[in-house]
Every structure is written in structure tokens, then in C-alpha cells.
Design an enzyme around this catalytic site. Sequence first.
Site, PDB file in Angstrom:
ATOM      1  N   LYS A   1      38.473  23.508  28.377  1.00 45.73           N
ATOM      2  CA  LYS A   1      37.455  22.553  27.934  1.00 45.73           C
ATOM      3  C   LYS A   1      36.729  21.904  29.118  1.00 45.73           C
ATOM      4  O   LYS A   1      35.524  21.639  29.035  1.00 45.73           O
ATOM      5  CB  LYS A   1      38.087  21.492  27.036  1.00 45.73           C
ATOM      6  CG  LYS A   1      38.499  22.020  25.664  1.00 45.73           C
ATOM      7  CD  LYS A   1      37.317  22.607  24.899  1.00 45.73           C
ATOM      8  CE  LYS A   1      37.632  22.885  23.451  1.00 45.73           C
ATOM      9  NZ  LYS A   1      36.489  23.492  22.727  1.00 45.73           N
TER      10      LYS A   1
ATOM     11  N   SER B   1      36.105  18.708  24.633  1.00 50.45           N
ATOM     12  CA  SER B   1      37.202  17.906  24.093  1.00 50.45           C
ATOM     13  C   SER B   1      37.505  16.771  25.057  1.00 50.45           C
ATOM     14  O   SER B   1      37.340  16.930  26.276  1.00 50.45           O
ATOM     15  CB  SER B   1      38.461  18.767  23.931  1.00 50.45           C
ATOM     16  OG  SER B   1      39.605  17.957  23.693  1.00 50.45           O
TER      17      SER B   1
ATOM     18  N   TYR C   1      44.390  24.273  27.511  1.00 46.66           N
ATOM     19  CA  TYR C   1      43.261  23.712  26.761  1.00 46.66           C
ATOM     20  C   TYR C   1      42.412  22.796  27.640  1.00 46.66           C
ATOM     21  O   TYR C   1      41.178  22.840  27.593  1.00 46.66           O
ATOM     22  CB  TYR C   1      43.826  22.949  25.561  1.00 46.66           C
ATOM     23  CG  TYR C   1      42.810  22.422  24.581  1.00 46.66           C
ATOM     24  CD1 TYR C   1      42.042  23.280  23.808  1.00 46.66           C
ATOM     25  CD2 TYR C   1      42.662  21.049  24.390  1.00 46.66           C
ATOM     26  CE1 TYR C   1      41.136  22.790  22.877  1.00 46.66           C
ATOM     27  CE2 TYR C   1      41.759  20.549  23.462  1.00 46.66           C
ATOM     28  CZ  TYR C   1      41.001  21.424  22.705  1.00 46.66           C
ATOM     29  OH  TYR C   1      40.109  20.930  21.788  1.00 46.66           O
TER      30      TYR C   1
END
Length: 313
Positions: free
Chosen positions: A159, A142, A155
Site C-alpha cells: 500500500k 490504506s 500489506y
Amino acid sequence: MSLTGKVAIVTGSGRGLGLAYAQELARHGARLVVNDVDQQVADDAVAAITAAGGEAVAVVAPVGPTETAKALVAAAVEHFGRLDILVTNAGVLRDTVLWKMSDDDFDTVVNVHLRGTFTCVREAATYLRGQGEGGRIICIGSPTGQRGNFGQTNYAAAKAGIVGMVRTWALELARANITANAVIPVAATAMTETVPFFKDFVDAAARGEQMPPFARRVLGFGTPDDVAGVVAFLASDAAAGINGQAVGVGGDRLAVWSHPQEVTTAFTDGGWSYEALTEDWESLFGDALQSVGQPMPTPPATAGTETAEKVRS
């Protein structure tokens, strides 16, 4: 390059990006192991693939545990006799700022994204090495993992870790002719529909409307189908020479992300003291400091007043 005869696992492939990846792989001839935590969603994905002439089975289980990774590989071998491709896509979000993020918020996201990628790739790589015919590992990253994003500590960590693991696996698996690459997608999904900056474009895609050039070109933001072709390409024999890369894709844009590297260096005899840093830092490194976060350009007036107001806010 056809994928006929290949067998692929795509985690988190019941809907959204994962479903687009699975359908595109099937369209090029691969047989699929679909994965989701919802039985009906997984069954619907299998039905969509088979209705289009493909072959697919479902494994309903959350990624993260080793048991799920083993079940996914076992399903590929039991139903289709082999494994060639793994796409690790499954993920969840628990967004909140650092000082409000609970242990569970952090652990849930890291367990699904990071540990889930690790356990699935470990199981697949073990099988592929024994099979002895090479293979393709494609892990979904991401922009948040590349640049950071407000409210996404968990997150971003997961990632960024995925891309770090991909670089390592590219080294470790090369002798077995197994490539490992990351795809960094930007697309209209359930994970982006809550982002105010993208909402108008996500809503337009949901209505079946064409996204404007500002979204597709300037932002590199499109639909899951815009990303799926890149995943299928990296899964093919045509991509045998691509390894350890982070490939960005969204809308009309395709890019290769750089690996972290030193942008400038300086030396002093005896090492850097507090006093030397206080005196010299700005002149040596002031112009070299890197930005954080994903830059968002101001949309043109034709993109709509509502979007422009959200960008300014």
C-alpha cells in the site's frame, strides 16, 4: 458532473468496497467492467448494476498478471468502445508478524496489490494516452501503508508502494491530461471485520444499524458507500485539477494525507560523525521523531463495554 458516456474498470469489484465503487460510478452514468476471481460473485455484481439501470460486463481473473490487465482494457474497448476511468481496488490479506511471514505470504499480497496495480495502470495508461482524451486513475491505498500496522509487513509495503507510484504517475501522465490519485479508505469490509477494535462497528453495519458518532467522526470509520462518493468525484471532470493526492475518507471524515517531507534539519561542517551524532542527536531531533502505527482513541462508555475491553487488550 455526470459520468454519462464514460467507461470505467474497477478491479476487485465483486463485493465490498469495490462493488460500492462500481455501483456509484454506474449510478452517475458510467459503464462498468467489473472484475473478481469468482464467476458467481462477478455475475451477481453485474446483475446488481444492470438491475439498477446501469451497464456492466465482467472479467473473471486475478489481478497481477499482465494478461489480466490486457483483458480488462480489451473488455472495456470491445463492449463499450473506449476507456476513461480505472479504479485499482483488488486485494488480499495474509497477516502475520514478520518472523512468521512466509515467502508466499509476502509474495501473494505484493503481487495482487502492488504488481496488480502496476500492470493494470500501465495497460490503462497506454490506452488512454493513445485515445488522447485524458482519463482518471484512482488507486486504493490504506492507512496501513501510510502509518504501518502490526502484523502487516506485506500489506504495508504494497500500500505504501501504491501511493509512491501514484505520485510518480501524476508527474508522468499530466501532459496527457490523465490524473492519478490514491484513496485511503476506512470502512466496514471483510478486511476490517477481523480487527477487534472495529468488530462491534462492523457487526452493527452488517445489521443495518447506524454507526455511532465515535466511529464515524473520531475514527473516521464508516461503510463502503461512504467512500464510493469520493471515488466517483475523483473520476469526474470536476476533479480535473486534483492530481497526485492521497485522499482519506471514512464515515463522516474527509482528509488529504501529507506527502513525506523533512520535519526538521540540522547542519554541521564536514558532515555528521558518530561522535557528533552521539552528542547532538537528542537535542536536535529528540522532539521531532515520528510516531508509527494508527493511533486508536479510547471509545466513550456509550460505545459499549465489550469494545472498551477490546481496545484495552
